[in-house]
Design a protein around this motif. Structure first.
Motif, PDB file in Angstrom:
ATOM      1  N   ALA A 130       4.203   7.914  20.127  1.00 16.18           N
ATOM      2  CA  ALA A 130       5.352   7.322  19.444  1.00 16.18           C
ATOM      3  C   ALA A 130       5.850   8.276  18.362  1.00 16.18           C
ATOM      4  CB  ALA A 130       4.968   5.985  18.823  1.00 16.18           C
ATOM      5  N   ALA A 131       7.134   8.192  18.102  1.00 14.89           N
ATOM      6  CA  ALA A 131       7.786   8.981  17.057  1.00 14.89           C
ATOM      7  C   ALA A 131       8.431   8.014  16.062  1.00 14.89           C
ATOM      8  CB  ALA A 131       8.846   9.889  17.681  1.00 14.89           C
ATOM      9  N   PRO A 132       8.734   8.486  14.860  1.00 14.31           N
ATOM     10  CA  PRO A 132       9.339   7.584  13.868  1.00 14.31           C
ATOM     11  C   PRO A 132      10.576   6.861  14.393  1.00 14.31           C
ATOM     12  CG  PRO A 132       8.700   9.635  12.814  1.00 14.31           C
ATOM     13  CD  PRO A 132       8.495   9.833  14.299  1.00 14.31           C
ATOM     14  N   GLU A 133      11.374   7.536  15.214  1.00 16.93           N
ATOM     15  CA  GLU A 133      12.596   6.885  15.711  1.00 16.93           C
ATOM     16  C   GLU A 133      12.306   5.765  16.712  1.00 16.93           C
ATOM     17  OE1 GLU A 133      12.112  10.913  17.788  1.00 16.93           O
ATOM     18  OE2 GLU A 133      12.037  10.205  15.730  1.00 16.93           O
ATOM     19  N   ASP A 134      11.049   5.649  17.176  1.00 19.69           N
ATOM     20  CA  ASP A 134      10.668   4.561  18.080  1.00 19.69           C
ATOM     21  C   ASP A 134      10.308   3.276  17.339  1.00 19.69           C
ATOM     22  OD1 ASP A 134      10.843   6.296  20.339  1.00 19.69           O
ATOM     23  OD2 ASP A 134       8.804   7.016  19.940  1.00 19.69           O
ATOM     24  N   ILE A 135      10.117   3.363  16.042  1.00 21.21           N
ATOM     25  CA  ILE A 135       9.624   2.218  15.272  1.00 21.21           C
ATOM     26  C   ILE A 135      10.504   0.973  15.426  1.00 21.21           C
ATOM     27  CG2 ILE A 135       9.038   1.366  12.949  1.00 21.21           C
ATOM     28  CD1 ILE A 135       6.978   3.326  14.267  1.00 21.21           C
ATOM     29  N   PRO A 136      11.828   1.046  15.339  1.00 19.02           N
ATOM     30  CA  PRO A 136      12.615  -0.186  15.516  1.00 19.02           C
ATOM     31  C   PRO A 136      12.346  -0.876  16.853  1.00 19.02           C
ATOM     32  CG  PRO A 136      13.989   1.536  14.586  1.00 19.02           C
ATOM     33  CD  PRO A 136      12.689   2.191  14.981  1.00 19.02           C
ATOM     34  N   ALA A 137      12.246  -0.121  17.928  1.00 16.59           N
ATOM     35  CA  ALA A 137      11.986  -0.719  19.243  1.00 16.59           C
ATOM     36  C   ALA A 137      10.580  -1.305  19.315  1.00 16.59           C
ATOM     37  CB  ALA A 137      12.189   0.323  20.342  1.00 16.59           C
ATOM     38  N   ILE A 138       9.604  -0.613  18.741  1.00 14.34           N
ATOM     39  CA  ILE A 138       8.232  -1.125  18.740  1.00 14.34           C
ATOM     40  C   ILE A 138       8.160  -2.427  17.964  1.00 14.34           C
ATOM     41  CG2 ILE A 138       5.880  -0.704  17.912  1.00 14.34           C
ATOM     42  CD1 ILE A 138       6.412   2.309  18.438  1.00 14.34           C
ATOM     43  N   ASP A 166      13.641  -6.759  10.284  1.00 13.50           N
ATOM     44  CA  ASP A 166      14.755  -6.396   9.400  1.00 13.50           C
ATOM     45  C   ASP A 166      14.309  -5.547   8.209  1.00 13.50           C
ATOM     46  OD1 ASP A 166      13.343  -8.645   8.606  1.00 13.50           O
ATOM     47  OD2 ASP A 166      15.044  -9.565   7.596  1.00 13.50           O
ATOM     48  N   ASP A 167      13.010  -5.337   8.036  1.00  7.14           N
ATOM     49  CA  ASP A 167      12.494  -4.488   6.961  1.00  7.14           C
ATOM     50  C   ASP A 167      11.472  -3.525   7.566  1.00  7.14           C
ATOM     51  OD1 ASP A 167      11.548  -3.249   4.692  1.00  7.14           O
ATOM     52  OD2 ASP A 167      10.497  -5.020   3.928  1.00  7.14           O
ATOM     53  N   LEU A 168      11.922  -2.327   7.935  1.00 13.25           N
ATOM     54  CA  LEU A 168      11.056  -1.368   8.621  1.00 13.25           C
ATOM     55  C   LEU A 168      10.183  -0.537   7.687  1.00 13.25           C
ATOM     56  CD1 LEU A 168      13.459  -0.127  11.442  1.00 13.25           C
ATOM     57  CD2 LEU A 168      11.657  -1.863  11.575  1.00 13.25           C
ATOM     58  N   ALA A 169      10.393  -0.647   6.381  1.00 13.54           N
ATOM     59  CA  ALA A 169       9.646   0.194   5.433  1.00 13.54           C
ATOM     60  C   ALA A 169       8.127   0.094   5.613  1.00 13.54           C
ATOM     61  CB  ALA A 169      10.051  -0.128   3.998  1.00 13.54           C
ATOM     62  N   PRO A 170       7.543  -1.101   5.707  1.00 13.24           N
ATOM     63  CA  PRO A 170       6.078  -1.129   5.861  1.00 13.24           C
ATOM     64  C   PRO A 170       5.608  -0.538   7.191  1.00 13.24           C
ATOM     65  CG  PRO A 170       6.975  -3.364   5.934  1.00 13.24           C
ATOM     66  CD  PRO A 170       8.102  -2.444   5.565  1.00 13.24           C
ATOM     67  N   PHE A 229       3.126   3.901  10.148  1.00 15.91           N
ATOM     68  CA  PHE A 229       3.239   4.977  11.142  1.00 15.91           C
ATOM     69  C   PHE A 229       2.751   6.298  10.545  1.00 15.91           C
ATOM     70  CE2 PHE A 229       5.347   8.557  13.060  1.00 15.91           C
ATOM     71  CZ  PHE A 229       5.071   8.357  14.398  1.00 15.91           C
ATOM     72  N   ASP A 230       3.131   6.591   9.312  1.00 15.39           N
ATOM     73  CA  ASP A 230       2.688   7.827   8.657  1.00 15.39           C
ATOM     74  C   ASP A 230       1.163   7.874   8.560  1.00 15.39           C
ATOM     75  OD1 ASP A 230       5.293   8.692   8.399  1.00 15.39           O
ATOM     76  OD2 ASP A 230       5.471   8.089   6.288  1.00 15.39           O
ATOM     77  N   ARG A 231       0.539   6.736   8.208  1.00 13.53           N
ATOM     78  CA  ARG A 231      -0.931   6.694   8.125  1.00 13.53           C
ATOM     79  C   ARG A 231      -1.553   6.921   9.502  1.00 13.53           C
ATOM     80  NH1 ARG A 231       0.412   2.218   5.031  1.00 13.53           N
ATOM     81  NH2 ARG A 231      -0.435   0.775   6.585  1.00 13.53           N
ATOM     82  N   LEU A 232      -0.986   6.299  10.524  1.00 11.11           N
ATOM     83  CA  LEU A 232      -1.502   6.481  11.880  1.00 11.11           C
ATOM     84  C   LEU A 232      -1.377   7.933  12.332  1.00 11.11           C
ATOM     85  CD1 LEU A 232      -0.011   3.298  13.578  1.00 11.11           C
ATOM     86  CD2 LEU A 232      -2.419   3.718  13.042  1.00 11.11           C
ATOM     87  N   ALA A 233      -0.226   8.535  12.040  1.00  9.16           N
ATOM     88  CA  ALA A 233       0.026   9.911  12.466  1.00  9.16           C
ATOM     89  C   ALA A 233      -0.951  10.902  11.831  1.00  9.16           C
ATOM     90  CB  ALA A 233       1.466  10.303  12.139  1.00  9.16           C
ATOM     91  N   GLU A 234      -1.467  10.580  10.648  1.00 12.85           N
ATOM     92  CA  GLU A 234      -2.409  11.460   9.947  1.00 12.85           C
ATOM     93  C   GLU A 234      -3.838  11.318  10.459  1.00 12.85           C
ATOM     94  OE1 GLU A 234      -2.018  10.494   5.822  1.00 12.85           O
ATOM     95  OE2 GLU A 234       0.029  11.281   5.705  1.00 12.85           O
ATOM     96  N   ASP A 235      -4.132  10.271  11.213  1.00 11.67           N
ATOM     97  CA  ASP A 235      -5.493   9.966  11.640  1.00 11.67           C
ATOM     98  C   ASP A 235      -5.680  10.372  13.105  1.00 11.67           C
ATOM     99  OD1 ASP A 235      -7.900   8.819  12.496  1.00 11.67           O
ATOM    100  OD2 ASP A 235      -7.588   6.980  11.352  1.00 11.67           O
ATOM    101  N   PRO A 236      -6.533  11.370  13.385  1.00 13.08           N
ATOM    102  CA  PRO A 236      -6.690  11.831  14.770  1.00 13.08           C
ATOM    103  C   PRO A 236      -7.339  10.800  15.694  1.00 13.08           C
ATOM    104  CG  PRO A 236      -8.314  12.870  13.351  1.00 13.08           C
ATOM    105  CD  PRO A 236      -7.371  12.111  12.445  1.00 13.08           C
ATOM    106  N   HIS A 237      -7.892   9.743  15.132  1.00  9.85           N
ATOM    107  CA  HIS A 237      -8.517   8.699  15.950  1.00  9.85           C
ATOM    108  C   HIS A 237      -7.523   7.617  16.374  1.00  9.85           C
ATOM    109  CE1 HIS A 237     -12.415  10.424  15.362  1.00  9.85           C
ATOM    110  NE2 HIS A 237     -12.273  10.384  14.058  1.00  9.85           N
ATOM    111  N   GLN A 238      -6.279   7.719  15.932  1.00 10.25           N
ATOM    112  CA  GLN A 238      -5.253   6.732  16.247  1.00 10.25           C
ATOM    113  C   GLN A 238      -4.254   7.326  17.228  1.00 10.25           C
ATOM    114  OE1 GLN A 238      -5.660   3.693  15.104  1.00 10.25           O
ATOM    115  NE2 GLN A 238      -7.361   4.350  13.809  1.00 10.25           N
TER     116      GLN A 238
END
Length: 150
Positions: free
Chosen positions: A9-17, A34-38, A43-52
């Motif tokens: 997944a990429a950041p631009e996929d977040i609304p669809a997810i 309607d509030d994608l900030a959280p 997503f940023d935390r997941l992207a930093e973790d190689p186990h995710q």
């Protein structure tokens, strides 16, 4: 399913997810499309973790499915590594198409490739159809799960 791509997944996929996470009675109570900030922060935390491994299934440039695969090294079972499949969602237009089966098969294959000896998942007690689906794919209802909100 040859026209299907399963990719990270990429950041631009977040609304669809998030829309898919919210598209059922349980998700409608828990999610806030309607509030994608959280979700973007998560997503940023997941992207930093190689186990995710948050992945999406894409057909015709549209996100039509998603799941998260978490790899957990452990001591039990002689030091076995396990994976947990979470957040499996299929777009309403794709339900019944075999996409869910393909996503779970991908997760099981990827788990093996990553050295896991066990794949597990949980499903809400009310999702009886999902339970039958997972059993059909070889999963066993072997444990009783508990959660505690913090």
């Amino acid at each position: 399913m040859s026209d299907l791509e399963i990719r990270p997944a990429a950041p631009e996929d977040i609304p669809a997810i998030v829309a898919m996470l919210a598209d059922d009675p349980l998700g409608a109570q828990r999610e806030s499309p309607d509030d994608l900030a959280p979700y973007l922060a998560a997503f940023d935390r997941l992207a930093e973790d190689p186990h995710q491994h948050l992945v999406v299934a894409v057909r015709d440039d549209q996100v039509v499915g998603t799941l998260q695969l978490t790899v957990i090294p452990g001591l039990s079972r002689r030091g076995a590594t396990r994976s947990i499949i979470e957040g499996v969602r299929i777009h309403a237009d794709e339900r019944g198409s075999g996409l869910g089966t393909r996503l779970i098969e991908w997760a099981v294959e990827e788990s093996g490739r990553l050295g896991c000896q066990l794949v597990q998942l949980t499903s809400d007690a009310t999702r009886i159809d999902a339970h039958r689906f997972y059993e059909r794919l070889g999963f066993e209802a072997s444990h009783l799960g508990f959660k505690k909100a913090l």
